[in-house]
Every structure is written in structure tokens, then in C-alpha cells.
Enzyme design. Sequence first.
Site, mmCIF file in Angstrom:
data_model
loop_
_atom_site.group_PDB
_atom_site.id
_atom_site.type_symbol
_atom_site.label_atom_id
_atom_site.label_comp_id
_atom_site.label_asym_id
_atom_site.label_seq_id
_atom_site.Cartn_x
_atom_site.Cartn_y
_atom_site.Cartn_z
ATOM 1 N N LYS A 89 0.840 -1.153 0.106
ATOM 2 C CA LYS A 89 0.070 0.107 0.009
ATOM 3 C C LYS A 89 0.802 1.303 0.046
ATOM 4 C CE LYS A 89 -0.997 -0.089 5.085
ATOM 5 N NZ LYS A 89 0.059 1.024 5.462
ATOM 6 N N GLY A 107 9.471 -2.309 1.526
ATOM 7 C CA GLY A 107 10.743 -2.399 2.588
ATOM 8 C C GLY A 107 10.010 -2.382 4.049
ATOM 9 N N CYS A 150 10.419 -2.033 8.739
ATOM 10 C CA CYS A 150 11.649 -2.225 9.104
ATOM 11 C C CYS A 150 12.723 -1.187 8.183
ATOM 12 C CB CYS A 150 12.286 -3.862 8.755
ATOM 13 S SG CYS A 150 14.138 -4.092 8.570
ATOM 14 N N GLY A 173 2.445 -7.000 8.782
ATOM 15 C CA GLY A 173 3.115 -6.367 9.931
ATOM 16 C C GLY A 173 2.198 -5.840 10.890
ATOM 17 N N SER A 174 2.685 -4.715 11.367
ATOM 18 C CA SER A 174 2.195 -3.845 12.694
ATOM 19 C C SER A 174 2.592 -2.423 12.698
ATOM 20 C CB SER A 174 3.090 -4.560 13.861
ATOM 21 O OG SER A 174 4.447 -4.144 13.782
ATOM 22 N N ILE A 210 12.660 -0.225 21.260
ATOM 23 C CA ILE A 210 12.726 0.815 20.836
ATOM 24 C C ILE A 210 12.416 2.093 21.502
ATOM 25 C CG2 ILE A 210 10.912 2.061 19.321
ATOM 26 C CD1 ILE A 210 9.837 -0.666 18.343
ATOM 27 N N ALA A 212 12.365 -8.349 12.476
ATOM 28 C CA ALA A 212 12.729 -8.236 11.135
ATOM 29 C C ALA A 212 12.999 -9.936 10.821
ATOM 30 C CB ALA A 212 13.262 -7.258 10.659
ATOM 31 N N HIS A 229 42.641 -13.721 17.621
ATOM 32 C CA HIS A 229 43.113 -12.776 18.764
ATOM 33 C C HIS A 229 43.765 -11.494 17.924
ATOM 34 C CE1 HIS A 229 44.929 -11.691 22.454
ATOM 35 N NE2 HIS A 229 45.833 -11.205 21.938
HETATM 36 P P1 FAD Z 1 6.175 -4.856 8.174
HETATM 37 O O1 FAD Z 1 7.568 -4.304 8.276
HETATM 38 O O2 FAD Z 1 5.596 -3.665 9.398
HETATM 39 O O3 FAD Z 1 5.574 -4.612 6.685
HETATM 40 C C1 FAD Z 1 4.171 -4.677 6.528
HETATM 41 C C2 FAD Z 1 4.181 -4.278 5.208
HETATM 42 O O4 FAD Z 1 2.657 -4.435 4.766
HETATM 43 C C3 FAD Z 1 4.085 -2.889 5.173
HETATM 44 O O5 FAD Z 1 4.717 -2.135 4.114
HETATM 45 C C4 FAD Z 1 2.678 -2.164 5.093
HETATM 46 O O6 FAD Z 1 2.499 -0.973 4.522
HETATM 47 C C5 FAD Z 1 2.047 -3.291 4.189
HETATM 48 N N1 FAD Z 1 0.567 -3.390 4.236
HETATM 49 C C6 FAD Z 1 -0.075 -3.323 5.451
HETATM 50 N N2 FAD Z 1 -1.396 -3.760 5.060
HETATM 51 C C7 FAD Z 1 -1.556 -3.741 3.838
HETATM 52 C C8 FAD Z 1 -2.621 -3.977 2.857
HETATM 53 N N3 FAD Z 1 -3.848 -4.158 3.389
HETATM 54 N N4 FAD Z 1 -2.254 -3.937 1.631
HETATM 55 C C9 FAD Z 1 -1.096 -3.523 0.845
HETATM 56 N N5 FAD Z 1 0.012 -3.684 2.069
HETATM 57 C C10 FAD Z 1 -0.325 -3.531 3.324
HETATM 58 N N6 FAD Z 1 13.651 -5.575 14.355
HETATM 59 C C11 FAD Z 1 14.639 -6.232 14.335
HETATM 60 O O7 FAD Z 1 14.712 -7.439 14.060
HETATM 61 N N7 FAD Z 1 15.763 -5.599 14.510
HETATM 62 C C12 FAD Z 1 15.786 -4.192 14.619
HETATM 63 O O8 FAD Z 1 16.926 -3.677 15.001
HETATM 64 C C13 FAD Z 1 14.496 -3.442 14.721
HETATM 65 N N8 FAD Z 1 14.344 -2.015 14.966
HETATM 66 C C14 FAD Z 1 13.071 -1.602 15.086
HETATM 67 C C15 FAD Z 1 13.129 -0.107 15.271
HETATM 68 C C16 FAD Z 1 11.801 0.317 15.111
HETATM 69 C C17 FAD Z 1 11.721 1.986 15.443
HETATM 70 C C18 FAD Z 1 10.798 -0.152 14.861
HETATM 71 C C19 FAD Z 1 9.441 0.436 14.824
HETATM 72 C C20 FAD Z 1 10.526 -1.366 14.528
HETATM 73 C C21 FAD Z 1 11.974 -2.188 14.781
HETATM 74 N N9 FAD Z 1 12.057 -3.560 14.345
HETATM 75 C C22 FAD Z 1 13.284 -4.164 14.494
HETATM 76 C C23 FAD Z 1 11.047 -4.515 14.029
HETATM 77 C C24 FAD Z 1 10.698 -4.667 12.588
HETATM 78 O O9 FAD Z 1 10.859 -3.559 11.981
HETATM 79 C C25 FAD Z 1 9.294 -5.424 12.117
HETATM 80 O O10 FAD Z 1 9.326 -6.785 13.227
HETATM 81 C C26 FAD Z 1 9.509 -6.023 10.884
HETATM 82 O O11 FAD Z 1 9.520 -4.848 10.026
HETATM 83 C C27 FAD Z 1 8.246 -6.945 10.465
HETATM 84 O O12 FAD Z 1 8.050 -7.256 9.224
HETATM 85 P P2 FAD Z 1 6.606 -7.684 8.672
HETATM 86 O O13 FAD Z 1 7.231 -7.916 7.181
HETATM 87 O O14 FAD Z 1 6.016 -8.622 9.273
HETATM 88 O O15 FAD Z 1 6.040 -6.247 8.841
#
Ligand code: FAD
Length: 461
Positions: free
Chosen positions: A36, A41, A44, A145-146, A184, A316, A440
Site C-alpha cells: 500500500k 521494505g 523495518c 506487519g504491525s 525501541i 525483522a 586474537h
Molecule cells: P512490516 O515491516 O510492518 O511490513 C508490512 C507491510 O505491509 C508494510 O509495508 C505495510 O505498508 C504493508 N501493508 C499492510 N497492510 C496492507 C494492505 N492491506 N495492503 C497492502 N499492503 C499492506 N526488528 C529487528 O529485527 N531489528 C531491529 O533493529 C528493529 N528495529 C526496529 C526499530 C523500530 C523503530 C521499529 C518500529 C521496529 C523495529 N524492528 C526491528 C521491528 C521490525 O521492523 C519488524 O519486526 C518488521 O518490520 C516486521 O516485518 P513484517 O514484514 O512482518 O511487517
Amino acid sequence: MSETTYDLVIIGAGPAGYVGAVRAAQLGLRVACVEKEPELGGTCLQVGCIPSKALLDSSERYHETLHGLKAHGIAVSGVELDLPAMMARKSKIVAKLSQEIPVLFKKHGIEHSYGTAGLVEPGVVRVDGEQQSTIRSRHILIATGSVPAGLPGIEWQERIGTSTEALAFPEVPRRLIVIGGGAIGLELGSVWRRLGAEVTVLEYLDHILPGSDAEIAQLALRAFKKQRIGFKLEARVQSAVVENDECIVRYNDTEELRGDRVLVAVGRRPLTDGLNLAAVGIDTDGRGFIPVDRQFQTKVPGIYAVGDVIGGALLAHKASQEAIACVEQIATGVGWVNYDTLPNVVYTAPEVAGVGQTEEQLVQNNVPFQKGQFVFRSNGRARILGQTEGVIKILAHQQTDRVLGVHIIGPRAGDLIAEASVAMEYGASSEDIARAWHAHPSLAETIKEAALDVDSRALHA
Ligand code: FAD
Ligand code: AMP
């Protein structure tokens, strides 16, 4: 209205969705991925791991330049913070990495569809983008995602926001209040502390970093306090408002804290808005996550879910690994995730990292174990780096010596934990780690020493 048929349509192009798409295409599936947002990306890359680590690195260099170079015999003067340049660097890293995902999609013949996807029925997804379209597919993978969780009593406004806003403050706040002492909150609190803000963390529990090994979390709290980050534990935040140009956070019924900006970092909630789950008969659990079986299938055959939207560790690499296992299962009948060896890293200074069971979990589960530890101040490389704060501990089964957990607070803990994860994946004993080569002088020698210490024979302690 156009219509195409695929083997797999993936909803969401975060680390779950785009990685799953690439793996599925490698396995010969015809794949479409709907996102969307205009940039790929997910959380993350756009507002999570990558921009936060970019700012952590930049702010650490600024802080080191101001306070750490003298010890190396380097005198500096006239050091200035150029916040817009720091932010621009962060944005450039994000943009560069974002541009690489469409290239990967093209290389693997993955169809990218821009728009919000909703389920119509099993095998059919509607996409509301510039135009409306329908995608037909044998399998559907939800990877949406979240988003940051809110708190009752707090409305988002310019100065009371989430991690997304804290990744792009236009100026260094004089006083920043962070609600939530998880990864976070602590990472972004560290960024702004290093850049000069007075930072106070309000945490509901009596400890920070819930889920971490308690001893390590305690050491982390001590380290952050030394950096003059303020902590109020057992602080149940009830409201945050802006009054007379000041943010006021109220907690524990009678107490309040005043600041210039508030970062609410109390966790994240699954994003299922607009997915139309009810249309296909999928219910979410009490916290809004999508329940799945071990093959990541929802209760509806052919519809799967992975990543943050199914809960567990919101990380991630966990999201990517689940997506890979899910599409491998679809394409080959075999796919597997071993959560026992999933590492967790907090990129503060010192870094905090862990894999496997904590000491508390082992005690609670009546698992007999031996503990080996080693402090970074006894490691040559840590001394050379001038980063001697921290400890590594290895927990191994008392009878079999199998490594059950490794917990680190110290320099580059996030990189060091990889060895522990791999060792545990192969069922290593502490003896295996102790006998393996470690160059080392390296920080990795702390792992060898901690492994030796399981049998009380560390060499430099
Ligand atoms: P997301 O990355 O949330 O991706 C979901 C995607 O789906 C999004 O692009 C969204 O736009 C899309 N989407 C949602 N609904 C729809 C729909 N109906 N139609 C089309 N598209 C849609 N994790 C780590 O492992 N290491 C870290 O250092 C780390 N640092 C973080 C720092 C911050 C500030 C935050 C907020 C998070 C961090 N995380 C980290 C967590 C990590 O970002 C998430 O665990 C990871 O992004 C989850 O991946 P995902 O693909 O499940 O969801
Ligand atoms: P995490 O889930 O790791 O991102 O961490 C979020 C942190 O916020 C946890 O440590 C929670 O205990 C904390 N938290 C949740 N609700 C509140 C609240 N109302 N006041 C203060 N801290 C909270």
C-alpha cells in the site's frame, strides 16, 4: 478492472513479504506482491530497523567525538551537530535500500502491485490502488506487519508521537519523555540523549527490557543510568497532554513529568485494517494477531500469514525466516522455523543481545544448568576499543553440556550473538565452543572464555 492469476499473492512488502516473494520466485512460483505504500521494505526499512540504526551510529560518533577521542590522544574543538545532515544521511540510506527491492522483484519476475489489498474470498484479492484490480492466486500470504500501539488517555499530536516521529524530530528536544523501556524506547532514547536531550524513561514494570535475562537487563539499566538517562520504574502512564506549550505525562494517579516531546514506545499492534478478514472467515486473537498453524496456514486452507501480524517476537529476521519457511512449505511441502535459536538484539551502547533460554526460564522449568561468564574488561580487543563495559554468559545443560542460552551486554553484542545462534542451531556444547578457533585479539574471544568458564577454566579471569 484487470485480472491475472498467480501461484502466490503476498500482501505487504516488509521483510516478511518481499523476502518471501523472492524465495517463492526462486522456487519457481509465479508471484505478485501488493504494497500500500509507494516505497517497499515495510516498517523495518522505512521507519524501523534501518533508520533507527543509522541514527544510533551517527549519534554514537557525535558522542564519541565529543567525549571519547581525548583518551586516544586526539584533541578536537569546534565540534558541531548538523542535525539536518544527520537526518539526510539516514534518509539516503533508506532510499538507497528501498530502490534495491524493485530491482530484486524485476530480477525474479515478481509482479509488484501498488495499492491496499483486501480479501474477497479464498484465492481472490482486491487491490485498491490508482485503479482497482483483482488478483487471483492459488495461495495468499498475509504479511501486513504491525504499527505502533497507543495508550488509552493519549492522543497523537505534534509533540506526542511514536517511533516514526522520533526518527525525524526537527530539533534536539531539551527534555524528552519516553514511555516504555523496551528496545525501541531505549534505542531512540539513547539517540536523543547522545545528541544532548535530557531523557527520562517511564516503565510500567520494575525492570527494563522485558523478556531479557534479568541479570543482563539489570546491568543494562545501570549502564544507561551512567549515561544519565533517567528512569522511573513501576510507572503506569495514564495520560499525556500538551498544556501551555509543555508536554505533561501523568502516571501512578498522582505523579507527573513535564517535557518538550513525548515518545510513546509501549509496543506494537498487528495491522489487519482493511484486509477484510471476516469475508473469508478468519478471526484474530484477543490482541488482534492472526492465528496460524506450524505451516503458517490460517484456519482457511490456502491463506497463510507470517511476520509481525502473527505475533511472537516482533523482529525483522523472524518475519523473513517465517516467510521463507512458509513459501518453501507451499512449494516443496517442507518448511521450518527453529524459534529456539532466534536472536534478539538491542542496539544501544553497550549493545544487549540474547538467544535461547534465560536463567529465569531455566530455573522455572527445573532445567539443571551450568553458567559460564566472562567480562569484557578482561578482553584485549575491548580494551583497545575502549569499550570494556559488559559481560557475556553462557548457560549449558548440567549433564549434556548442550548450550541452552547465551546472553550478552557489551560492545558489538549484536554481532557476537550470531556465533551463539549458529552454535545452538547445530546443538553445540559449551566444550565445542571452547575448542573452536577464535582469532586474537577479538571480541569473540569473550565467547570462548565464557564457554571455558562453564567448566571453571577461563584462561584470562
Ligand atoms: P512490516 O515491516 O510492518 O511490513 C508490512 C507491510 O505491509 C508494510 O509495508 C505495510 O505498508 C504493508 N501493508 C499492510 N497492510 C496492507 C494492505 N492491506 N495492503 C497492502 N499492503 C499492506 N526488528 C529487528 O529485527 N531489528 C531491529 O533493529 C528493529 N528495529 C526496529 C526499530 C523500530 C523503530 C521499529 C518500529 C521496529 C523495529 N524492528 C526491528 C521491528 C521490525 O521492523 C519488524 O519486526 C518488521 O518490520 C516486521 O516485518 P513484517 O514484514 O512482518 O511487517
Ligand atoms: P516492547 O513491547 O519491547 O516494545 O516494550 C514496551 C514497553 O512499554 C514494555 O516494557 C511495557 O512494560 C511498557 N509499557 C506498556 N504500557 C505502559 C504504560 N502504560 N506505562 C509505562 N510503560 C508501559
